[in-house]
Write a protein that holds these residues in place. Structure first.
Motif, PDB file in Angstrom:
ATOM      1  N   GLU A  82       0.791  -1.109   0.009  1.00  0.00           N
ATOM      2  CA  GLU A  82       0.018   0.096   0.065  1.00  0.00           C
ATOM      3  C   GLU A  82       0.617   0.652   0.200  1.00  0.00           C
ATOM      4  O   GLU A  82       1.844   1.440   0.574  1.00  0.00           O
ATOM      5  CB  GLU A  82      -0.644  -0.235   0.997  1.00  0.00           C
ATOM      6  N   LYS A 109      -7.389   2.706   0.444  1.00  0.00           N
ATOM      7  CA  LYS A 109      -8.643   3.394   1.047  1.00  0.00           C
ATOM      8  C   LYS A 109      -8.367   3.392   2.687  1.00  0.00           C
ATOM      9  O   LYS A 109      -8.549   2.086   3.791  1.00  0.00           O
ATOM     10  CB  LYS A 109     -10.182   3.356   1.078  1.00  0.00           C
ATOM     11  N   ARG A 110      -7.687   4.130   3.164  1.00  0.00           N
ATOM     12  CA  ARG A 110      -6.668   4.099   4.747  1.00  0.00           C
ATOM     13  C   ARG A 110      -6.629   2.993   4.696  1.00  0.00           C
ATOM     14  O   ARG A 110      -6.248   2.253   5.477  1.00  0.00           O
ATOM     15  CB  ARG A 110      -8.258   4.467   5.338  1.00  0.00           C
ATOM     16  N   GLU A 280     -14.406   6.577  12.205  1.00  0.00           N
ATOM     17  CA  GLU A 280     -13.622   6.133  11.257  1.00  0.00           C
ATOM     18  C   GLU A 280     -11.979   5.105  12.405  1.00  0.00           C
ATOM     19  O   GLU A 280     -11.722   5.036  12.143  1.00  0.00           O
ATOM     20  CB  GLU A 280     -12.589   6.768  10.220  1.00  0.00           C
TER      21      GLU A 280
END
Ligand code: TLP
Length: 345
Positions: A82, A109-110, A280
């Protein structure tokens, strides 16, 4: 002034009196001869916990990741990872220097990515291209905000990796947090991977230490490279004793750190001119953004330090906070009121 409330990282945790006692009374030997019974016991315990054949005690998470990359690859290979991952961005370029590999950073994504993204990143057989060799997954993902990598994604990526002949490594510096947050066991998480690195020095109170875990053959290779990298330690049992104590006593309590992070996030969400989404926050790491206040993260961090709170600016406008063993719920309240004061200007 009271001591600092240190939210920069969970690496700042110090050994508890009980852990110090365990270290003090450790039975030790020369681990380069394989004769430190406490190191051996820690390695056996970690291997068993992750359901693998063997483990190797090493000095740091960086060393654990880089030994794993070295043991899985040849110079010129490519590692799919990533784009914000620690092993690619925050380990001093070690992959290039020590293993001669290059990284292909895929946007998550995050920090979380899908099998289809890995598939798109795999090189075809052609002399122009590097050889795709290894997939690295960071769980929990640090820069993603302590995000838990979902097991179904991992299983899909494993299926693809097996089909395409790729190996898989997990940077599990904070695997324990992922396990406590989901109820998934360390062995279940480790199952799809050829190797896993875990840290004892993050949130668990140990002064030093990480482990690389995998098959006997893999650990034999990693052991040779640990020697080459200069990472053989002698009476390391004093450190391993802290690790054994931490695995026995400090994992289940991480749930408390996660509640502290939630509390901090919810409090931050009530402070004007600051951006955060508490929904989150999955584990012990959170980020908030000070751009609505037209402030710089460095300047906000410096003002907070003046008031006894340490935080970690990670970009011009983003600040990271990490909860851990050495910060109490009361200190979270105190930190929140200091942040509110500083954000008022
Ligand atoms: N991360 C540290 C610092 O590098 C910033 C921190 O405070 O979060 N993998 C992951 C996911 C990590 O977060 C870290 C440490 C490492 C590997 C490296 O561990 P060490 O610091 O023991 O080499």
């Amino acid at each position: 002034m009271n001591r600092f409330i240190d939210l920069r990282s969970d690496t700042v945790t110090k050994p508890t009196p009980e852990m110090r006692q365990a270290m003090f009374s450790a039975v030790v030997g020369d681990d380069v001869f394989g004769e430190d019974p406490t190191v051996n016991a820690l390695q056996d315990k970690a291997a068993q916990l992750l359901g693998k054949e063997a483990a190797l005690f090493v000095a740091s998470g960086t060393m654990a990741n880089q030994l794993s990359i070295k043991a899985h690859t040849q110079p010129g290979d490519e590692v799919i990872i990533e784009a914000g991952a620690h092993a690619m961005n925050f380990e001093g370029g070690a992959g290039a220097v020590l293993s001669g590999v290059q990284f292909s950073g895929i946007p998550g994504k995050r920090g979380i990515f899908e099998a289809a993204q890995v598939e798109a990143a795999i090189r075809i057989e052609d002399v122009h291209f590097p050889v795709s060799r290894l997939v690295v997954i960071e769980n929990t993902h640090n820069r993603g905000g302590g995000t838990v990598f979902p097991l179904p994604n991992i299983l899909e990526i494993r299926e693809l990796a097996t089909k395409r002949g790729l190996r898989m490594h997990m940077d599990g510096a904070r695997l324990w947090n992922a396990c406590v947050a989901t109820g998934i066991s360390p062995a279940e998480y480790a199952g799809p991977f050829d190797s896993v690195s875990v840290c004892l020095s993050k949130a668990l109170g140990c002064p030093v230490g990480s482990l690389v875990i995998g098959s006997k053959d893999f650990i034999k290779r990693a052991h040779r490279f640990r020697k080459m990298f200069g990472g053989g330690m002698r009476q390391a049992g004093f450190l391993a004793a802290a690790g054994i104590y931490a695995l026995d006593h400090h994992i289940y309590r991480l749930e408390e750190d996660h509640r502290k992070a939630k509390k901090l996030a919810e409090g931050l969400a009530n402070i004007k001119n600051l951006l955060i989404n508490p929904a989150e926050v999955e584990t012990n790491i959170l980020f908030f953004d000070v751009s609505p206040a037209e402030r710089m993260a460095q300047e906000v961090a410096a003002a907070l330090r003046e008031k006894g709170v340490k935080v970690h600016p990670t970009s011009k406008t983003r600040i990271r906070c990490v909860t851990h063993l050495d910060v109490s719920f009361g200190e979270i309240d105190r930190a929140l009121s200091k942040i509110a004061e500083v954000m008022k200007g």
